[in-house]
Design an enzyme around this catalytic site. Structure first.
Site, mmCIF file in Angstrom:
data_model
loop_
_atom_site.group_PDB
_atom_site.id
_atom_site.type_symbol
_atom_site.label_atom_id
_atom_site.label_comp_id
_atom_site.label_asym_id
_atom_site.label_seq_id
_atom_site.Cartn_x
_atom_site.Cartn_y
_atom_site.Cartn_z
ATOM 1 N N TYR A 204 -0.092 -13.980 8.923
ATOM 2 C CA TYR A 204 -0.111 -13.508 7.532
ATOM 3 C C TYR A 204 1.258 -12.928 7.165
ATOM 4 O O TYR A 204 1.866 -13.306 6.155
ATOM 5 C CB TYR A 204 -1.202 -12.447 7.411
ATOM 6 C CG TYR A 204 -1.349 -11.767 6.073
ATOM 7 C CD1 TYR A 204 -1.566 -12.481 4.900
ATOM 8 C CD2 TYR A 204 -1.313 -10.366 5.991
ATOM 9 C CE1 TYR A 204 -1.737 -11.823 3.681
ATOM 10 C CE2 TYR A 204 -1.490 -9.716 4.784
ATOM 11 C CZ TYR A 204 -1.696 -10.439 3.632
ATOM 12 O OH TYR A 204 -1.881 -9.790 2.434
ATOM 13 N N LEU B 41 -11.294 -15.652 -7.547
ATOM 14 C CA LEU B 41 -12.601 -15.088 -7.174
ATOM 15 C C LEU B 41 -12.480 -13.979 -6.125
ATOM 16 O O LEU B 41 -13.474 -13.395 -5.724
ATOM 17 C CB LEU B 41 -13.519 -16.190 -6.626
ATOM 18 C CG LEU B 41 -13.799 -17.363 -7.574
ATOM 19 C CD1 LEU B 41 -14.811 -18.316 -6.950
ATOM 20 C CD2 LEU B 41 -14.296 -16.879 -8.933
ATOM 21 N N GLY B 42 -11.247 -13.696 -5.687
ATOM 22 C CA GLY B 42 -11.063 -12.725 -4.614
ATOM 23 C C GLY B 42 -11.085 -11.284 -5.100
ATOM 24 O O GLY B 42 -11.342 -10.997 -6.276
ATOM 25 N N GLN B 43 -10.808 -10.380 -4.179
ATOM 26 C CA GLN B 43 -10.862 -8.933 -4.479
ATOM 27 C C GLN B 43 -9.914 -8.577 -5.621
ATOM 28 O O GLN B 43 -10.276 -7.827 -6.523
ATOM 29 C CB GLN B 43 -10.486 -8.133 -3.214
ATOM 30 C CG GLN B 43 -10.656 -6.631 -3.383
ATOM 31 C CD GLN B 43 -9.959 -5.808 -2.296
ATOM 32 O OE1 GLN B 43 -9.239 -6.336 -1.459
ATOM 33 N NE2 GLN B 43 -10.178 -4.508 -2.321
ATOM 34 N N LYS C 5 3.998 -14.432 4.567
ATOM 35 C CA LYS C 5 4.303 -13.632 3.386
ATOM 36 C C LYS C 5 5.792 -13.265 3.348
ATOM 37 O O LYS C 5 6.402 -13.219 2.283
ATOM 38 C CB LYS C 5 3.446 -12.365 3.361
ATOM 39 C CG LYS C 5 1.996 -12.642 3.020
ATOM 40 C CD LYS C 5 1.905 -13.131 1.584
ATOM 41 C CE LYS C 5 0.545 -12.945 1.001
ATOM 42 N NZ LYS C 5 0.496 -13.227 -0.428
#
Ligand code: NAD
Ligand code: SER
Length: 321
Positions: A142, A10-12, A146
């Site tokens: 983040y 549902l994200g960008q 990552k």
């Protein structure tokens, strides 16, 4: 014919990736996210399900029960949200990734795509054309999660021979689903404000340069990477990709050509130090050499396309008398 699982659908990125996959694959797309309600357009080839990637059993079951061939693992906590809840970022970004990689091995998934980010670079990296191989120490949770994720991709590839592929996306520009969780999102928001005739308050300083790319190029590059012959994929951590770099002031000037009244006020907040820790541009030579990376949108085309699309959208909401 391939069954595809998307996490964080549902994200960008996820909500746009679905349309690109539908155009090039037959089979079923299992679009999943942590939210109960889907905001996706309905399509007979897309099935929505709730999936929390931190839950190992749920991840195993959805992959096993639906005979999944390829996984696009997009569920993540991005840079700005990560600083508000580092523990959550650690769990979603690292536990989630290990769960997806493990289940892909045990359930016989053929290919896995997991994006990485310019956030894996830290402040000591060279600012121009940061090399892909630079061993960096990121300063955000983040970036830390990552960067560790990239090492896991290579570890799982070497140990279990699972075909994991990855791109380090730069800031992604798009108009369909508003980004809300990152540091590069100001650019999308600024274009939206200019197109709807409003002024904009920018949370980064006017001279903060960051690498960026338009969503269609990011999606085409993703599909290009995923369909390249396995022997061409020499990088099993993550490939640098980007289209152009700009500062908020340069974007403001570009937008003023489309809307001469447009004004921006600069009020940096906590996201400034995140942006300052990232490079201005990254070296994409490996992506060009290994699988012919070639984005087509330059900054002018990107801005004009997004501007026109936002204009159309706001005219639909507020039709002229
Ligand atoms: P986003 O924040 O728009 O979407 C992430 C999705 O993950 C959300 O829909 C959220 O509900 C979901 N999610 C969060 N926690 C979850 C959980 N526990 N289980 C399942 N789903 C969960 O982010 P995006 O921009 O779509 O990013 C997708 C990927 O692309 C991420 O890996 C991100 O690091 C990477 N990326 C994005 C950009 C960018 O500019 N958008 C840049 C670089 C890298
Ligand atoms: N767009 C992302 C962010 O700003 C970069 O990974 O967090």
């Amino acid at each position: 014919m391939a069954n595809i699982l998307i996490t964080g659908a549902l994200g960008q990125v996820g909500s746009e990736l679905i349309d690109f996959l539908l155009a090039s694959y037959s089979g079923t797309i299992y679009a999943t996210d942590i939210h109960k309600e889907s905001t996706l357009k309905s399509n007979p080839s897309v099935k929505y399900a709730v999936l929390d990637v931190r839950n190992r059993e749920m991840v195993e079951n959805i992959i096993g029960e639906n005979d999944i061939d390829e996984v696009y693992h997009l569920a993540s906590i991005l840079s700005a949200s990560g600083e508000k809840d580092p523990y959550m970022a650690y769990n979603v970004n690292l536990t989630g990734t290990v769960n997806v990689l493990n289940a892909s091995v045990t359930r016989g998934v053929k290919k896995v795509f997991i994006p990485s980010t310019i956030g894996v670079f830290g402040p000591e990296v060279q600012k121009e054309k940061a090399p892909r191989r630079h061993a960096s120490i990121p300063t955000t949770i983040y970036g830390i999660t990552k960067a560790a994720g990239e090492m896991l991709f290579q570890y799982y590839y070497n140990k279990y021979n699972i075909d994991v592929r990855s791109l380090r996306y730069p800031g992604l520009l798009s108009y369909k689903v508003a980004p809300t969780a990152g540091t590069t999102d100001y650019a999308v928001d600024m274009i939206k404000h200019a197109a709807s005739g409003n002024s904009y308050e920018c949370y980064l300083k006017d001279d903060t340069r960051l690498p960026m790319m338009y969503m269609p190029d990011a999606m085409n590059s993703t599909l290009h990477l995923m369909t390249a012959p396995a022997e061409n994929i020499r990088v099993r951590t993550s490939y640098n990709v980007m289209s152009y770099s700009f500062t908020p002031r340069e974007l403001e000037n570009e937008l003023r050509e489309l809307n001469p009244e447009f004004r921006v006020v600069y009020k940096p907040d906590f996201r400034q130090s995140i942006a300052d820790s990232w490079p201005w541009s990254i070296d994409v030579t490996d992506a060009i050499n290994d699988w012919e990376f070639k984005p087509v949108f330059d900054l002018k085309n990107t801005v004009s396309d997004m501007f026109q699309n936002y204009r159309k959208f706001s005219e639909k909401l507020n039709p002229p008398d």
